[in-house]
Design a protein around this motif. Sequence first.
Motif, PDB file in Angstrom:
ATOM      1  N   ASN A 159      12.629  -7.800  -3.612  1.00 17.90           N
ATOM      2  CA  ASN A 159      13.474  -8.730  -4.362  1.00 17.90           C
ATOM      3  C   ASN A 159      12.835  -9.136  -5.689  1.00 17.90           C
ATOM      4  O   ASN A 159      13.508  -9.228  -6.714  1.00 17.90           O
ATOM      5  CB  ASN A 159      13.783  -9.971  -3.520  1.00 17.90           C
ATOM      6  N   THR A 160      11.525  -9.352  -5.660  1.00 17.09           N
ATOM      7  CA  THR A 160      10.829  -9.711  -6.899  1.00 17.09           C
ATOM      8  C   THR A 160      10.837  -8.550  -7.880  1.00 17.09           C
ATOM      9  O   THR A 160      11.059  -8.721  -9.086  1.00 17.09           O
ATOM     10  CB  THR A 160       9.375 -10.127  -6.600  1.00 17.09           C
ATOM     11  N   PHE A 161      10.611  -7.342  -7.346  1.00 15.33           N
ATOM     12  CA  PHE A 161      10.586  -6.164  -8.225  1.00 15.33           C
ATOM     13  C   PHE A 161      11.936  -5.919  -8.880  1.00 15.33           C
ATOM     14  O   PHE A 161      12.006  -5.707 -10.096  1.00 15.33           O
ATOM     15  CB  PHE A 161      10.169  -4.915  -7.429  1.00 15.33           C
ATOM     16  N   ILE A 162      13.012  -5.933  -8.111  1.00 14.18           N
ATOM     17  CA  ILE A 162      14.316  -5.606  -8.681  1.00 14.18           C
ATOM     18  C   ILE A 162      14.768  -6.682  -9.668  1.00 14.18           C
ATOM     19  O   ILE A 162      15.438  -6.400 -10.656  1.00 14.18           O
ATOM     20  CB  ILE A 162      15.371  -5.383  -7.562  1.00 14.18           C
ATOM     21  N   GLN A 189      15.099   1.608   0.932  1.00  7.27           N
ATOM     22  CA  GLN A 189      14.595   0.470   0.153  1.00  7.27           C
ATOM     23  C   GLN A 189      13.268  -0.003   0.725  1.00  7.27           C
ATOM     24  O   GLN A 189      13.182  -0.395   1.887  1.00  7.27           O
ATOM     25  CB  GLN A 189      15.619  -0.652   0.193  1.00  7.27           C
ATOM     26  N   PRO A 190      12.194  -0.001  -0.082  1.00  5.28           N
ATOM     27  CA  PRO A 190      10.888  -0.429   0.439  1.00  5.28           C
ATOM     28  C   PRO A 190      10.796  -1.954   0.539  1.00  5.28           C
ATOM     29  O   PRO A 190      11.435  -2.672  -0.233  1.00  5.28           O
ATOM     30  CB  PRO A 190       9.909   0.104  -0.613  1.00  5.28           C
ATOM     31  N   GLU A 191      10.018  -2.432   1.480  1.00  5.32           N
ATOM     32  CA  GLU A 191       9.785  -3.874   1.574  1.00  5.32           C
ATOM     33  C   GLU A 191       8.873  -4.343   0.445  1.00  5.32           C
ATOM     34  O   GLU A 191       9.054  -5.444  -0.104  1.00  5.32           O
ATOM     35  CB  GLU A 191       9.164  -4.225   2.927  1.00  5.32           C
ATOM     36  N   THR A 192       7.900  -3.498   0.114  1.00  4.33           N
ATOM     37  CA  THR A 192       6.936  -3.830  -0.940  1.00  4.33           C
ATOM     38  C   THR A 192       6.854  -2.673  -1.932  1.00  4.33           C
ATOM     39  O   THR A 192       6.863  -1.505  -1.532  1.00  4.33           O
ATOM     40  CB  THR A 192       5.534  -4.090  -0.340  1.00  4.33           C
ATOM     41  N   VAL A 193       6.779  -3.002  -3.213  1.00  2.00           N
ATOM     42  CA  VAL A 193       6.673  -1.981  -4.260  1.00  2.00           C
ATOM     43  C   VAL A 193       5.290  -2.066  -4.887  1.00  2.00           C
ATOM     44  O   VAL A 193       4.894  -3.113  -5.409  1.00  2.00           O
ATOM     45  CB  VAL A 193       7.749  -2.176  -5.342  1.00  2.00           C
ATOM     46  N   THR A 194       4.558  -0.959  -4.831  1.00  2.00           N
ATOM     47  CA  THR A 194       3.220  -0.887  -5.409  1.00  2.00           C
ATOM     48  C   THR A 194       3.137   0.164  -6.509  1.00  2.00           C
ATOM     49  O   THR A 194       2.574  -0.081  -7.578  1.00  2.00           O
ATOM     50  CB  THR A 194       2.181  -0.546  -4.316  1.00  2.00           C
TER      51      THR A 194
END
Length: 332
Positions: A221-224, A242-247
Motif C-alpha cells: 500500500n505504501t509503495f503503490i 501482488q507482493p505484501e512487501t516491495v524491496t
Amino acid sequence: MKIMDILATFRILAPEENQSSWDNCGIQIAGETTETDKVAVALEPTPATLGKCLEWGAGAVITHHPLYMKPKSPDAESMYMDVLRRVIKSGAWLYSAHTSLDTRPGGPAFWLGDDLALENRKILEVETGHAPIEASFYTEEPISREAADIWANHDGIHSVSQNRTGEVRLVCDESHWADVADKIEFSIGKRPLFYIRALTAPQLETGFGEIGRLPQPMSWNTFITTLDDHVQREALMISGPQPETVTTVAYCGGSGSSLIDRASQAGADVFITGDMKYHPAVETPICVVDAGHFSLEEEMMRRFAKELANELTDIDVKFFEGEDPFRVHIRK
C-alpha cells in the motif's frame, strides 16, 4: 545559434550510435533554417503538437518518437503528410531522440529510478557494452595542473596521469577521444604522436530499463501510493501476484512488457512499464504495474527539456505538453 551546433548537442545528449537497429533516430526533416533562438521539445510529432511548436517560432523541434520508422511516400492524406507540409513550409528542423535517448546511461529515461531513490541500479536489458581506450603520448615539459584538470574534467575522461619520463596517460571513452585529442593539441601547441590501446574494463553498458532496491522495504500500500505520487495518470493498471512487501523494483518506460521475464529472473518484486497486453498480464510471474506509455515518457521529455536548456544557454528551450491518446471513462 547555428542549427548545426544545436544538432550536435542533440547527438551528445542522445547518441545516435546507441539506437536500436530497427529505429529511426536523428534528423526526420531537414529544414532551411540555418540559425534559431528557439528549440521546442515534445513527446510525439503530431500535427497538433508541431503546430504549437511552429507557431511559437521554433527553428528546431526535437521529439522522442520518430515521424516514421521506415521511409514513406508522401502520396496520400495522413498525419504524416500533414506534418511534412507544416514543418517544410516553416523551414524548421525536426529531430527524433528515441532509443538513442532511452538507452543513454544516467539519462532522463531513468527518471523513475531517481525519484524512487533506487540503489544498486543495473540495466535490465543490456544492448551494448563499450570499454574505454588508453591514450598515451610523450612530452618533454611537465603537464601543468591546470591543463591536467581541464582534460580530467572533460566528458568521457576516467583518469589523467604523467610519469617521470614524461609519458602522459589518459583513460577515455572512445566516443569522446577526438574532442579530447583536439584539446590536448590546443593546450600544448602541437599534436603529439598518440599511442592508443583498447581496454577491456571498466565497461559502459547501454540498454533498456533498470532494476534496483528501494532504500527501505515498503508495504504494498505504501509503495503503490508512493508510485502514484510520481506518475501522473488517472489510473494504474495492476496485474500478476501482488507482493505484501516491495524491496526490488524494475521498470522500463514506454512499451516494456517484453522485459517481464527478465525483471522476474533478476529478482524484481514489481515491474513498472506501459502498454501491457492481455496475455502477458495473464501469464506474468510477478506483479506488473502499467503506468501508461504516455505518462512515463511525457515526464522523461519534460526533464530532457530542462537538461537541454542547461546545455543550450544562449537560446530558449520550451517543452510542449502532449495529450494522452487514451481517455478513462469511470462508470458512475
